[in-house]
Design a protein around this motif. Sequence first.
Motif, PDB file in Angstrom:
ATOM      1  N   SER A  94     -14.989  16.610 -26.305  1.00 46.03           N
ATOM      2  CA  SER A  94     -14.211  16.316 -25.100  1.00 46.03           C
ATOM      3  C   SER A  94     -14.359  17.395 -24.024  1.00 46.03           C
ATOM      4  N   THR A  95     -14.549  18.644 -24.444  1.00 41.69           N
ATOM      5  CA  THR A  95     -14.621  19.719 -23.438  1.00 41.69           C
ATOM      6  C   THR A  95     -15.859  19.593 -22.548  1.00 41.69           C
ATOM      7  N   PRO A  96     -17.077  19.434 -23.141  1.00 44.99           N
ATOM      8  CA  PRO A  96     -18.246  19.254 -22.262  1.00 44.99           C
ATOM      9  C   PRO A  96     -18.127  18.017 -21.384  1.00 44.99           C
ATOM     10  N   VAL A  97     -17.588  16.932 -21.973  1.00 50.35           N
ATOM     11  CA  VAL A  97     -17.436  15.698 -21.192  1.00 50.35           C
ATOM     12  C   VAL A  97     -16.488  15.950 -20.015  1.00 50.35           C
ATOM     13  N   ARG A  98     -15.408  16.661 -20.331  1.00 45.91           N
ATOM     14  CA  ARG A  98     -14.435  16.973 -19.281  1.00 45.91           C
ATOM     15  C   ARG A  98     -15.073  17.842 -18.192  1.00 45.91           C
ATOM     16  N   GLN A  99     -15.907  18.793 -18.643  1.00 48.38           N
ATOM     17  CA  GLN A  99     -16.554  19.680 -17.662  1.00 48.38           C
ATOM     18  C   GLN A  99     -17.507  18.903 -16.762  1.00 48.38           C
ATOM     19  N   VAL A 100     -18.272  17.989 -17.391  1.00 42.27           N
ATOM     20  CA  VAL A 100     -19.195  17.173 -16.597  1.00 42.27           C
ATOM     21  C   VAL A 100     -18.402  16.315 -15.614  1.00 42.27           C
ATOM     22  N   GLY A 101     -17.313  15.743 -16.124  1.00 40.41           N
ATOM     23  CA  GLY A 101     -16.455  14.911 -15.273  1.00 40.41           C
ATOM     24  C   GLY A 101     -15.912  15.699 -14.100  1.00 40.41           C
ATOM     25  N   ARG A 102     -15.451  16.909 -14.392  1.00 37.21           N
ATOM     26  CA  ARG A 102     -14.892  17.762 -13.337  1.00 37.21           C
ATOM     27  C   ARG A 102     -15.963  18.098 -12.290  1.00 37.21           C
ATOM     28  N   LEU A 103     -17.176  18.349 -12.805  1.00 40.46           N
ATOM     29  CA  LEU A 103     -18.298  18.669 -11.913  1.00 40.46           C
ATOM     30  C   LEU A 103     -18.605  17.491 -10.993  1.00 40.46           C
ATOM     31  N   LEU A 104     -18.605  16.283 -11.597  1.00 42.22           N
ATOM     32  CA  LEU A 104     -18.908  15.091 -10.812  1.00 42.22           C
ATOM     33  C   LEU A 104     -17.826  14.823  -9.775  1.00 42.22           C
ATOM     34  N   VAL A 105     -16.570  14.999 -10.201  1.00 43.44           N
ATOM     35  CA  VAL A 105     -15.457  14.778  -9.261  1.00 43.44           C
ATOM     36  C   VAL A 105     -15.552  15.776  -8.110  1.00 43.44           C
ATOM     37  N   GLY A 106     -15.831  17.047  -8.458  1.00 44.34           N
ATOM     38  CA  GLY A 106     -15.960  18.081  -7.421  1.00 44.34           C
ATOM     39  C   GLY A 106     -17.098  17.771  -6.466  1.00 44.34           C
ATOM     40  N   ALA A 107     -18.242  17.362  -7.028  1.00 45.64           N
ATOM     41  CA  ALA A 107     -19.408  17.044  -6.186  1.00 45.64           C
ATOM     42  C   ALA A 107     -19.105  15.852  -5.285  1.00 45.64           C
ATOM     43  N   SER A 108     -18.419  14.842  -5.862  1.00 43.31           N
ATOM     44  CA  SER A 108     -18.079  13.651  -5.066  1.00 43.31           C
ATOM     45  C   SER A 108     -17.132  14.026  -3.934  1.00 43.31           C
ATOM     46  N   ARG A 109     -16.170  14.878  -4.265  1.00 39.55           N
ATOM     47  CA  ARG A 109     -15.189  15.278  -3.254  1.00 39.55           C
ATOM     48  C   ARG A 109     -15.877  16.025  -2.095  1.00 39.55           C
ATOM     49  N   GLU A 110     -16.810  16.900  -2.463  1.00 40.33           N
ATOM     50  CA  GLU A 110     -17.483  17.679  -1.420  1.00 40.33           C
ATOM     51  C   GLU A 110     -18.438  16.806  -0.607  1.00 40.33           C
ATOM     52  N   THR A 111     -19.141  15.906  -1.294  1.00 40.99           N
ATOM     53  CA  THR A 111     -20.034  14.999  -0.570  1.00 40.99           C
ATOM     54  C   THR A 111     -19.228  14.105   0.356  1.00 40.99           C
ATOM     55  N   GLY A 112     -18.100  13.606  -0.166  1.00 42.41           N
ATOM     56  CA  GLY A 112     -17.219  12.758   0.649  1.00 42.41           C
ATOM     57  C   GLY A 112     -16.676  13.508   1.849  1.00 42.41           C
ATOM     58  N   GLY A 113     -16.281  14.765   1.626  1.00 44.62           N
ATOM     59  CA  GLY A 113     -15.755  15.586   2.723  1.00 44.62           C
ATOM     60  C   GLY A 113     -16.799  15.802   3.807  1.00 44.62           C
ATOM     61  N   ALA A 114     -18.027  16.098   3.367  1.00 50.02           N
ATOM     62  CA  ALA A 114     -19.111  16.329   4.335  1.00 50.02           C
ATOM     63  C   ALA A 114     -19.429  15.026   5.080  1.00 50.02           C
ATOM     64  N   ALA A 115     -19.406  13.894   4.348  1.00 57.43           N
ATOM     65  CA  ALA A 115     -19.688  12.600   4.989  1.00 57.43           C
ATOM     66  C   ALA A 115     -18.606  12.272   6.018  1.00 57.43           C
ATOM     67  N   ARG A 116     -17.370  12.601   5.671  1.00 61.71           N
ATOM     68  CA  ARG A 116     -16.253  12.361   6.589  1.00 61.71           C
ATOM     69  C   ARG A 116     -16.410  13.209   7.862  1.00 61.71           C
ATOM     70  N   LEU A 117     -16.870  14.432   7.667  1.00 62.13           N
ATOM     71  CA  LEU A 117     -17.101  15.301   8.820  1.00 62.13           C
ATOM     72  C   LEU A 117     -18.216  14.728   9.697  1.00 62.13           C
ATOM     73  N   LEU A 118     -19.243  14.183   9.034  1.00 66.88           N
ATOM     74  CA  LEU A 118     -20.355  13.588   9.778  1.00 66.88           C
ATOM     75  C   LEU A 118     -19.874  12.407  10.629  1.00 66.88           C
TER      76      LEU A 118
END
Lengths: 258, 250
Positions: A4-28
């Motif tokens: 569960s820990t690696p899965v959680r870490q991957v999930g957290r990474l994906l959520v973080g990446a999505s949030r940052e990509t979304g934020g940058a897209a919103r700025l665009l």
Amino acid sequence: MGLSTPVRQVGRLLVGASRETGGAARLLVQIGKRLVPPQMDRSELRRCLLRMGYKSLSIIVATAFVVGVILVIQAFVFVDRYGLRSQLGWGAGFVTVRELGPILFALMFSGRVGAYTAAELGTMQVTDQVDGLRCLAIDPISYLVVPRFVAMIVALVCLTVIGNAVALVSASVMGQILMEVDQHTFWSSLTAMLTPWDFFTSVFKSAFFGAIIAVTSCYYGLATTGGAPGVGRAVNRSVVASAAAIFVVDYFSTFVLG
Amino acid sequence: MIGLVNVTCTFDGEKALDELGMHVPKGALFGLVGPGGCGKSTLCKVVCGLVRPDSGVVVVAGVDLTKADRKALQALQSRCGVQFQNDALFEHMTALDNVSYPLRRLTDLPPVDIEDRARTRLAMVGLAGFEDRPPNRLSGGQRRRVALARACVTDPEILICGDPTAGLDPVTSRRILDMIAGIRYESKNTVILTSSDVLGLMSVADRVALMWEGRVIHEGTPPTFWRAELPEVRRFLDDARLPFGGAPWD
């Protein structure tokens, strides 16, 4: 439970990446809304063009000169072995204009201008200067981001054109010194084989890279929290994200543009 | 002039403001005190429209900030002057440029008048002769005074000062609070003032409110605040190491 820990870490990474990509897209999107019709501070645009374009010229010219020289040194063995002296101009031109020039100049530009922009906006954010602008009824996107976005695209396109020219001149000079390829042979093979489309590809890519650097550096700058260490983190993330995005876009644009 | 009803504001799951209610009458110098992290800065940012609350109603000068669009918000912000805790001075400008900048952006005054007015404001905060200095060549107290001059140069209807005395020595701290009181006296504007110099704040404020865990739990004139029996008020005054009993102005 152990998985569960690696899965959680991957999930957290994906959520973080999505949030940052979304934020940058919103700025665009916000930048786009302010570009039609143009709402930007023209004096800020002039300042940005001077700082980002003119003051980056020396580093881009130096990089371009070295690129041209290295290109010829690397090609020397194969050109000599297969007797391709007459094709040196085309080879150097193709590699420089289509691929190496735009990507190397963009990375240099990202390291110099993108990092500076992220640090500048990050400092403004953590010292409440951005809120200070809002309190003066000044839209920070129109005042800070849009001029930087436009300036980075214009500056990088111009710098890439100049850089390509310098790299080709240095390659031609190095070719003459190292392989005795005369100037006429070099330039005639280059002009005969390269098409306007190749130059357009270079300009198109550099415009795209300029937009990427602008959006990522402005996004990470404006999203800075946590005082001075936060500014350092923002600069780091901005440079890494810009470089990664440049390579990804280069991959796709090479596919699309041929 | 300023009214907040049941205002809640959450950051990363933590409530900075918790169903807060407050009313600031027109022309008042309203002091906000409270322990660190109680929501004073957030409240200031909500009042000047920098932070939109999750719920509740915020009405400032007749404008409901929770429903205002970008233009209405900008129109209101042009009527507010805000001094930030860490000055928020534009580092690439001189002290004079920092103070004249709001006038250049928000008014149609000719450049000569703008410069004249900015110089007058700088002189008013005791910084005549410092016009051409960039912020990085000013001391903490001088920076704070430039920020104050910039916040009030447009004669705003509402002046919000977010802890203008933070990190300053007691003498400079009192001078700045006196300046704010003087500005209010001259301009007749409404002032919201937070300060870590509780005693100094109470000597200039008309009304004082204590914020505690995101709420305003007590409000009154400085003498009534001083004598309040509420345990949180007593605890706050105790923590602030202030003498109890009679008010110093009794």
